[in-house]
Scaffold this motif. Structure first.
Motif, PDB file in Angstrom:
ATOM      1  N   ARG A  84       0.867  -1.189   0.000  1.00 21.74           N
ATOM      2  CA  ARG A  84       0.000   0.000   0.000  1.00 21.74           C
ATOM      3  C   ARG A  84       0.899   1.232   0.000  1.00 21.74           C
ATOM      4  O   ARG A  84       1.156   1.833   1.050  1.00 21.74           O
ATOM      5  N   PRO A  85       1.409   1.633  -1.169  1.00 19.22           N
ATOM      6  CA  PRO A  85       2.411   2.715  -1.230  1.00 19.22           C
ATOM      7  C   PRO A  85       1.840   4.052  -0.768  1.00 19.22           C
ATOM      8  O   PRO A  85       0.693   4.398  -1.072  1.00 19.22           O
ATOM      9  N   ALA A  86       2.651   4.796  -0.053  1.00 25.96           N
ATOM     10  CA  ALA A  86       2.231   6.103   0.463  1.00 25.96           C
ATOM     11  C   ALA A  86       2.255   7.138  -0.654  1.00 25.96           C
ATOM     12  O   ALA A  86       3.040   7.025  -1.605  1.00 25.96           O
ATOM     13  N   PRO A  87       1.403   8.170  -0.568  1.00 17.11           N
ATOM     14  CA  PRO A  87       1.460   9.260  -1.546  1.00 17.11           C
ATOM     15  C   PRO A  87       2.848   9.880  -1.585  1.00 17.11           C
ATOM     16  O   PRO A  87       3.467  10.130  -0.556  1.00 17.11           O
ATOM     17  N   GLY A  88       3.357  10.113  -2.806  1.00 14.98           N
ATOM     18  CA  GLY A  88       4.681  10.689  -2.981  1.00 14.98           C
ATOM     19  C   GLY A  88       5.749   9.679  -3.280  1.00 14.98           C
ATOM     20  O   GLY A  88       6.846  10.061  -3.699  1.00 14.98           O
ATOM     21  N   THR A  89       5.475   8.401  -3.079  1.00 11.24           N
ATOM     22  CA  THR A  89       6.458   7.363  -3.371  1.00 11.24           C
ATOM     23  C   THR A  89       6.276   6.860  -4.797  1.00 11.24           C
ATOM     24  O   THR A  89       5.267   7.103  -5.446  1.00 11.24           O
ATOM     25  N   VAL A  90       7.304   6.109  -5.276  1.00  8.40           N
ATOM     26  CA  VAL A  90       7.307   5.613  -6.653  1.00  8.40           C
ATOM     27  C   VAL A  90       7.154   4.101  -6.652  1.00  8.40           C
ATOM     28  O   VAL A  90       7.726   3.407  -5.811  1.00  8.40           O
ATOM     29  N   CYS A  91       6.381   3.598  -7.601  1.00 11.86           N
ATOM     30  CA  CYS A  91       6.180   2.168  -7.751  1.00 11.86           C
ATOM     31  C   CYS A  91       6.025   1.841  -9.234  1.00 11.86           C
ATOM     32  O   CYS A  91       6.183   2.711 -10.085  1.00 11.86           O
ATOM     33  N   CYS A  92       5.710   0.594  -9.546  1.00 11.85           N
ATOM     34  CA  CYS A  92       5.396   0.189 -10.909  1.00 11.85           C
ATOM     35  C   CYS A  92       3.876   0.146 -11.055  1.00 11.85           C
ATOM     36  O   CYS A  92       3.184  -0.385 -10.184  1.00 11.85           O
ATOM     37  N   SER A  93       3.374   0.685 -12.157  1.00  8.79           N
ATOM     38  CA  SER A  93       1.927   0.729 -12.383  1.00  8.79           C
ATOM     39  C   SER A  93       1.607   0.176 -13.758  1.00  8.79           C
ATOM     40  O   SER A  93       2.315   0.452 -14.732  1.00  8.79           O
ATOM     41  N   LEU A  94       0.528  -0.617 -13.840  1.00  2.98           N
ATOM     42  CA  LEU A  94       0.074  -1.188 -15.099  1.00  2.98           C
ATOM     43  C   LEU A  94      -0.846  -0.184 -15.784  1.00  2.98           C
ATOM     44  O   LEU A  94      -1.929   0.129 -15.286  1.00  2.98           O
ATOM     45  N   PHE A  95      -0.387   0.336 -16.947  1.00  2.26           N
ATOM     46  CA  PHE A  95      -1.170   1.353 -17.661  1.00  2.26           C
ATOM     47  C   PHE A  95      -2.381   0.690 -18.312  1.00  2.26           C
ATOM     48  O   PHE A  95      -2.263  -0.338 -18.984  1.00  2.26           O
ATOM     49  N   SER A  96      -3.541   1.275 -18.151  1.00  4.50           N
ATOM     50  CA  SER A  96      -4.785   0.637 -18.563  1.00  4.50           C
ATOM     51  C   SER A  96      -4.923   0.529 -20.073  1.00  4.50           C
ATOM     52  O   SER A  96      -5.616  -0.367 -20.559  1.00  4.50           O
ATOM     53  N   GLU A  97      -4.282   1.396 -20.835  1.00 10.27           N
ATOM     54  CA  GLU A  97      -4.487   1.404 -22.278  1.00 10.27           C
ATOM     55  C   GLU A  97      -3.712   0.301 -22.994  1.00 10.27           C
ATOM     56  O   GLU A  97      -4.244  -0.343 -23.900  1.00 10.27           O
ATOM     57  N   ASP A  98      -2.436   0.087 -22.628  1.00 11.07           N
ATOM     58  CA  ASP A  98      -1.630  -0.895 -23.350  1.00 11.07           C
ATOM     59  C   ASP A  98      -1.187  -2.073 -22.485  1.00 11.07           C
ATOM     60  O   ASP A  98      -0.453  -2.941 -22.957  1.00 11.07           O
ATOM     61  N   LYS A  99      -1.629  -2.090 -21.208  1.00 10.80           N
ATOM     62  CA  LYS A  99      -1.310  -3.193 -20.286  1.00 10.80           C
ATOM     63  C   LYS A  99       0.196  -3.395 -20.151  1.00 10.80           C
ATOM     64  O   LYS A  99       0.688  -4.514 -20.024  1.00 10.80           O
ATOM     65  N   GLN A 100       0.950  -2.281 -20.155  1.00 11.11           N
ATOM     66  CA  GLN A 100       2.385  -2.322 -19.939  1.00 11.11           C
ATOM     67  C   GLN A 100       2.714  -1.641 -18.616  1.00 11.11           C
ATOM     68  O   GLN A 100       1.946  -0.831 -18.107  1.00 11.11           O
ATOM     69  N   TRP A 101       3.917  -1.988 -18.097  1.00  9.12           N
ATOM     70  CA  TRP A 101       4.317  -1.446 -16.794  1.00  9.12           C
ATOM     71  C   TRP A 101       5.180  -0.206 -16.978  1.00  9.12           C
ATOM     72  O   TRP A 101       6.065  -0.158 -17.850  1.00  9.12           O
TER      73      TRP A 101
ATOM     74  N   LYS B 168       4.335   7.659  -9.858  1.00  9.35           N
ATOM     75  CA  LYS B 168       4.332   8.267  -8.525  1.00  9.35           C
ATOM     76  C   LYS B 168       2.911   8.278  -7.996  1.00  9.35           C
ATOM     77  O   LYS B 168       1.965   8.653  -8.705  1.00  9.35           O
ATOM     78  N   VAL B 169       2.752   7.845  -6.743  1.00  7.97           N
ATOM     79  CA  VAL B 169       1.430   7.818  -6.129  1.00  7.97           C
ATOM     80  C   VAL B 169       1.028   9.249  -5.778  1.00  7.97           C
ATOM     81  O   VAL B 169       1.737   9.943  -5.044  1.00  7.97           O
ATOM     82  N   LEU B 170      -0.124   9.686  -6.308  1.00  3.33           N
ATOM     83  CA  LEU B 170      -0.577  11.055  -6.090  1.00  3.33           C
ATOM     84  C   LEU B 170      -1.629  11.146  -4.995  1.00  3.33           C
ATOM     85  O   LEU B 170      -1.559  12.025  -4.139  1.00  3.33           O
ATOM     86  N   ALA B 171      -2.624  10.266  -5.021  1.00  5.01           N
ATOM     87  CA  ALA B 171      -3.712  10.347  -4.045  1.00  5.01           C
ATOM     88  C   ALA B 171      -4.504   9.053  -4.076  1.00  5.01           C
ATOM     89  O   ALA B 171      -4.450   8.283  -5.040  1.00  5.01           O
ATOM     90  N   TYR B 172      -5.244   8.809  -2.977  1.00  7.80           N
ATOM     91  CA  TYR B 172      -6.158   7.671  -2.892  1.00  7.80           C
ATOM     92  C   TYR B 172      -7.578   8.203  -3.069  1.00  7.80           C
ATOM     93  O   TYR B 172      -8.092   8.937  -2.222  1.00  7.80           O
ATOM     94  N   SER B 173      -8.232   7.815  -4.185  1.00  7.58           N
ATOM     95  CA  SER B 173      -9.608   8.243  -4.397  1.00  7.58           C
ATOM     96  C   SER B 173     -10.594   7.405  -3.594  1.00  7.58           C
ATOM     97  O   SER B 173     -11.707   7.838  -3.321  1.00  7.58           O
ATOM     98  N   SER B 174     -10.201   6.189  -3.236  1.00  5.69           N
ATOM     99  CA  SER B 174     -10.989   5.327  -2.342  1.00  5.69           C
ATOM    100  C   SER B 174     -10.013   4.410  -1.633  1.00  5.69           C
ATOM    101  O   SER B 174      -8.789   4.550  -1.779  1.00  5.69           O
TER     102      SER B 174
ATOM    103  N   ASP C  50      -9.321   1.370  -2.206  1.00  2.00           N
ATOM    104  CA  ASP C  50      -8.596   0.450  -3.081  1.00  2.00           C
ATOM    105  C   ASP C  50      -8.306   1.028  -4.461  1.00  2.00           C
ATOM    106  O   ASP C  50      -7.890   0.297  -5.355  1.00  2.00           O
ATOM    107  N   ARG C  51      -8.499   2.326  -4.655  1.00  2.21           N
ATOM    108  CA  ARG C  51      -8.193   2.957  -5.944  1.00  2.21           C
ATOM    109  C   ARG C  51      -7.238   4.126  -5.723  1.00  2.21           C
ATOM    110  O   ARG C  51      -7.410   4.918  -4.786  1.00  2.21           O
ATOM    111  N   VAL C  52      -6.242   4.225  -6.626  1.00  2.00           N
ATOM    112  CA  VAL C  52      -5.146   5.173  -6.448  1.00  2.00           C
ATOM    113  C   VAL C  52      -4.984   5.982  -7.732  1.00  2.00           C
ATOM    114  O   VAL C  52      -5.066   5.444  -8.841  1.00  2.00           O
ATOM    115  N   CYS C  53      -4.733   7.277  -7.581  1.00  2.00           N
ATOM    116  CA  CYS C  53      -4.380   8.130  -8.702  1.00  2.00           C
ATOM    117  C   CYS C  53      -2.859   8.201  -8.779  1.00  2.00           C
ATOM    118  O   CYS C  53      -2.192   8.574  -7.800  1.00  2.00           O
ATOM    119  N   VAL C  54      -2.295   7.812  -9.951  1.00  2.00           N
ATOM    120  CA  VAL C  54      -0.846   7.783 -10.124  1.00  2.00           C
ATOM    121  C   VAL C  54      -0.474   8.667 -11.307  1.00  2.00           C
ATOM    122  O   VAL C  54      -1.254   8.862 -12.240  1.00  2.00           O
TER     123      VAL C  54
END
Length: 1027
Positions: A412-429, A433-439, A441-445
């Motif tokens: 559960r990465p904290a806002p401001g930290t960096v991780c790997c994210s799966l982009f929804s359009e091309d399913k690539q990693w 950077k974690v920006l905010a938690y909208s809920s 279990d959902r994160v804005c990166v």
């Protein structure tokens, strides 16, 4: 973050003025006392004059709203804060015309000077339009579905509009410039900037300090900022017809996000602009000045409102949409932190993975880049093209790493930290950077290497290894230098235009400074032909305004970049004839002239008047700088003119050249003044020329030759055609009446044909071998950047598939010779070119003109070839190799003038233009140039309609499947619909061209690729286009 996290606060621009009663008090509107009370000696008991209070803070208010003229304020800040409430009750001020305010006798009135009656919208007749009416009309201005203007197709309307237009021209067409101070919402006569004709306009805002107003042309729907000297009161004899441009909105729908997007406006404009439609009036408001309408789109089989809903641009009007406020955003960020903390106890918060360092950039750095994301000209993200392989390797490493790392509920990465994210359009990693938690279990990166952001679920995140954080952040935040929005914020049309210009292209980026932790940059599209400076194009097309490029360093040092900029008049180099008048004559080999036209003469007269006013009031000391423009007092008539400083003497004098006439003289430094930048907008009018085709007998012009040339040319309008350009200026062919000036002075033995003395030596040289250095010198003496090179005449009335070598515009492009080439003759010419360039000429010091023939050194094999100049900069030249068809950008040192002998064998490219040149504009809109290049990139068939001696005039047809389209017709149609021509084709019956829109986006524009969809895919797209 997403755009929803950054509020857009727009403040109204409400001018204030002091009340007429003076500071401190405002007199109430009351009936004046009877006249017999004025003369009484008895003291009168009067009510104390009340003090007006600020409507917002209840303090003493000495300012009032200029619209209603009743509500008072203490400051602009209070008025701005109160506007949300006050605008609901603010009504235009109506003067009290009751008889009690007038003198009750036949004596002299209070004001003997008759003031023109001001006309407002309420004084015009109302439209007889009611709910349910069907109107046959044409869209003439499309801002967005919430605001557009239509013309009803009616002979009565056409005739009335023609009469109004003609009466305004008769009344004010020859009037002198005076300043008329309008009131807000007043209907005035306004002189449109593009055609200098007068039209009816409503004053949407008035700035008394700057002496400007924003005018809405009520008969055409476009707006323009105008100065007071372009305004007049509406004459009393003008028909009080209602506005002919009916303001409308699409009925029954509202924008999905509270504001219409630029993509929506472009799509709707493409569907309806300039088309004949049947509009159904659903609701009429404000005496039919605003109509809620709908229209059936026969091409789609549905109504316009249905199309907007189906495409996701709008929702039904009753659907509630609530824009986010600052309080909403604060609450959202607070909720985001709570969503993160609620389930984070004992879990991996990824605190050790901090963002990598950004790429370091220095002022003056230049690199090729691609734009990966943009929000506006002030928010652009780009990547260096040279790092493409590094980024690709990073993506492969991310893919391998994430394939080995399984999803974990403990991550559960904290806002401001960096991780790997799966982009929804091309399913690539990608690194994110974690920006905010909208809920929970959902994160804005935010993708740190590409600049875009999205919302993902927690199971689409993976921890990142330390070695994947070594590479610096690849996204470079940029701010386009030299431009600012035309209003408070960037319009959707401006953003769409910018996307169209920079997305999926290789862009040259130069770092000019830093502002707000972003690189202040210039962007140039070097792949276009000619090269496009993005900032300059946004300004010229009306999507942006010029901004002072002040960097943070400049701000700290208090320096402003106020370098003067100017331009000179240029003559056409495509063989077109122009009318010239000689202003200064030295010899036939050196004289100055100006392009004779009434508009230029009028502008120069206005400039002269402005210079006189400026120099009489300018009292500051001025130190002349060599090579810089200034104002200079000419002793011959004691008037001020624009001049260029040539030298400064120690005796308190300076040598200057008067740039609008060409003469030079010495003036005292005290008779020089600094020039205002606004006085340099008009190009310098003096054009340096020399008579082409002749040279003096004996090497020097005789007194008789100069006198004869003077008698033939001075004080007359001469037909001129440019044949070449050298460091001496334009080499022109002059005609006086139907006679050639060069031929006349040659026939009178006052001059001889050019090159006569060296021609004998040249003719004895071999046509294929240059024997010695003296022969090369013979070639060099007559070498030039020739514009009149002879082009191939393509076969007429034959259809062929053209091989397009280079494209400048529809009025100038080059096609390879479709016939069989004489290889042996061409090889002999190439041998002569190589020997000439390697043995004789000195390095080129002058910039060749566009379209000129030259010799160019190919970078691939360092050999010299014949070429044609396409574009130039101060250091480089873009050429097309005239016998092979490939193009290249080479240094200026790799360009040499070419002798006439090397042009005797025909070049293998043919100079071409589309047929119908008489209908072509003087300046091609960028979107039309882009459309023409796209059309030529597909299967095209060509046929030569005619050859005029300079151009092969082609008819081009594009074949797609079993159908074909006429490219000539497509291009001419696109010109008519472009922003530069917007509004001209509104009413063909009206004798005067109507005003044109200043900021309307092109109807031919298409939706550009969303740069926020595929971070890595954009590089592939750009590389694919390059190949």
């Amino acid at each position: 973050m997403n755009r929803g996290f950054s509020p857009s606060l727009v403040r109204p621009n409400l001018p204030l003025r002091r009340p007429a009663t003076g500071p401190g008090t405002v007199s109430p509107r009351h009936i004046a006392p009877p006249f017999h009370n004025i003369g009484t000696c008895l003291p009168q008991e009067t009510e104390p004059m009340p003090v007006k209070l600020c409507s917002y803070c209840n303090q003493k208010g000495t300012l009032r709203c200029t619209r209603c003229k009743t509500t008072c304020y203490c400051s602009v800040a209070c008025q701005t804060e109160d506007w949300k409430a006050h605008r609901l009750i603010c009504k235009p001020y109506v003067p009290d015309n009751s008889t009690s305010d007038k003198p009750n006798g036949p004596g002299v009135t209070c004001n003997d000077v008759a003031q023109p009656k001001r006309v407002f919208l309420r004084d015009l007749r109302n439209n007889s339009i009611s709910d349910g009416d069907e109107l046959q009309g044409t869209v003439v201005q499309m801002r967005n579905p919430g605001k557009f203007f239509i013309h009803i197709q009616s002979k009565e309307m056409t005739e009335t509009l023609r009469n109004i237009t003609m009466e305004l021209q008769k009344t004010y067409g020859s009037s002198h410039a005076v300043e008329y101070k309008p009131e807000i919402w007043e209907i005035c006569a306004v002189r449109f900037s593009l055609d200098q004709n007068w039209y009816r306009g409503e004053m949407m805002s008035v700035d008394l300090d700057r002496q400007t107003a924003k005018a809405l042309y009520i008969d055409f729907g476009n707006e323009e900022d105008v100065t007071f000297d372009r305004l007049r009161p509406l004459p009393a004899n003008i028909d009080t017809a209602p506005p002919f441009a009916l303001q409308c909105r699409v009925a029954g729908v509202t924008a999905l996000m509270g504001a219409w997007s630029g993509e929506c406006a472009i799509a709707v404009r493409h569907l309806v602009a300039g088309k004949n439609l049947t509009f159904t009036v659903v609701e009429s408001r404000n005496s039919s000045t605003l109509l809620a309408v709908d229209a059936h789109l026969s091409a789609l089989g549905k109504n316009l409102s249905t199309f907007l809903i189906d495409q996701g641009y709008a929702v039904k009007e009753h659907t509630p949409t609530k824009p986010r406020t600052e309080q909403d955003i604060t609450a959202l960020m607070t909720a985001s932190f709570e969503n993160f903390k609620r389930l984070s106890s004992g879990k991996n918060e990824n605190t050790e993975a901090q963002p990598p360092e950004p790429l370091t950039q220095g002022v003056g750095d230049t690199f090729t880049a691609i734009v990966t994301h943009l929000q506006s000209p002030s928010e652009i993200i780009c990547q260096k093209l040279e790092n493409a392989s590094i980024i690709q390797q990073l993506q492969m490493s991310l893919r391998e790493h994430c394939a080995k790392t399984q999803s974990s509920e403990d991550f559960r990465p904290a806002p401001g930290t960096v991780c790997c994210s799966l982009f929804s359009e091309d399913k690539q990693w990608y690194r994110a950077k974690v920006l905010a938690y909208s809920s929970e279990d959902r994160v804005c990166v935010g993708y740190i290497d590409f600049g875009n952001s999205e919302e993902v679920t927690l199971n689409h995140l993976r921890p990142i290894s330390v070695d994947l954080l070594v590479l610096a952040t690849q996204a470079i935040p940029c701010n386009l230098a030299g431009v600012k929005p035309t209003s408070d914020t960037w319009s959707d049309e401006a953003v769409l235009m910018l996307k169209h210009l920079v997305c999926n292209r290789f862009i040259k980026v130069e770092i000019l400074g830093q502002r707000d932790k972003m690189a202040l940059v210039s962007l140039v599209d070097e792949s276009s032909d000619p090269q496009i400076n993005i900032a300059e194009l946004l300004v010229t097309t009306g999507y942006a305004a010029v901004d002072n490029m002040e960097t943070e360093e400049d701000a700290r040092e208090g320096l402003a970049l106020n370098k003067l900029q100017w331009s000179c008049v240029e003559l056409p180099i495509d063989g077109q004839k122009v009318v010239l008048v000689i202003s200064v004559l030295e010899t036939p080999g050196e004289f100055y002239c100006y392009n004779y036209n009434s508009e230029g003469m009028h502008t120069l007269a206005e400039l002269s008047s402005a210079l006189m006013k400026h120099c009489k009031t300018a009292r500051t000391s001025f130190s002349p700088v060599v090579g810089e423009p200034c104002c200079a007092l000419y002793s011959g008539d004691a008037r001020w003119y624009r001049a260029m400083v040539q030298s400064v003497e120690g005796t308190g004098k300076a040598s200057v050249c008067f740039v609008d006439y060409g003469n030079s003289c010495e003036v005292e430094v005290g008779h020089l003044r600094a020039i205002h930048p606004s006085m340099l907008k008009h190009p310098f009018q003096a054009i340096r020329c020399w008579l082409a085709g002749v040279e003096p007998v004996g090497g020097q012009w005789s007194k008789e030759a100069v006198q004869r040339f003077r008698a033939l040319c001075v004080g007359k309008q001469l037909n001129a055609r440019v044949l070449s350009i050298t460091e001496r200026g334009y080499g022109v062919e002059l005609e006086c009446g139907d006679h050639s000036v060069a031929a006349m002075i040659i026939s009178e033995q006052l001059a001889q044909p050019f090159g006569q003395e060296t021609r004998a030596a040249v003719q004895t040289a071999s046509a294929s071998v240059l024997k010695d250095h003296s022969t090369v010198e013979g070639f060099l003496s007559i070498a030039s950047f020739a514009l009149d090179w002879k082009t191939l005449a393509l076969p007429c009335n034959e259809t062929f598939q053209p091989q397009v070598a280079a494209v400048v515009s529809p009025s100038l492009f080059f096609v390879m010779n479709p016939r069989k080439v004489n290889v042996e003759a061409l090889q002999a010419v190439m041998k002569d070119v190589a020997q000439y360039c390697s043995r004789g000429p000195q390095a080129n010091q002058s910039t060749p003109p566009h379209g000129a023939a030259c010799c160019a050194q190919f970078s691939g094999d360092k050999n010299w070839y014949r070429a044609i100049v396409l574009d130039t900069t101060s250091t480089h030249v873009s050429v097309v190799y005239a016998d092979y068809g490939n193009t290249e950008r080479v240094p200026l040192s790799s360009i040499l003038p070419i002798p006439n002998e090397l042009l005797q064998h025909p070049l293998q490219i043919a100079r071409c233009a589309l047929s119908g040149k008489e209908c072509f504009p003087a300046m091609w809109p960028p979107e039309v140039l882009e459309l023409f290049k796209i059309q030529l990139s597909s299967r095209v068939q060509a046929s030569v309609e005619s050859f005029d001696g300079v151009f092969n005039l082609l008819m081009l047809t594009q074949h797609t499947g079993q159908w074909g389209s006429n490219i000539n017709t497509v291009i001419l149609g696109a010109v008519q619909k472009s922003p530069i021509r917007a509004g001209i084709d509104v009413l063909a019956q009206v004798t005067q061209a109507p005003p044109q829109g200043q900021t309307q986006a092109s109807s031919a524009a298409t939706s550009s690729t969303d740069t926020g969809k595929t971070p890595l895919g954009l590089i592939g797209t750009a590389l694919g286009q390059s190949e």
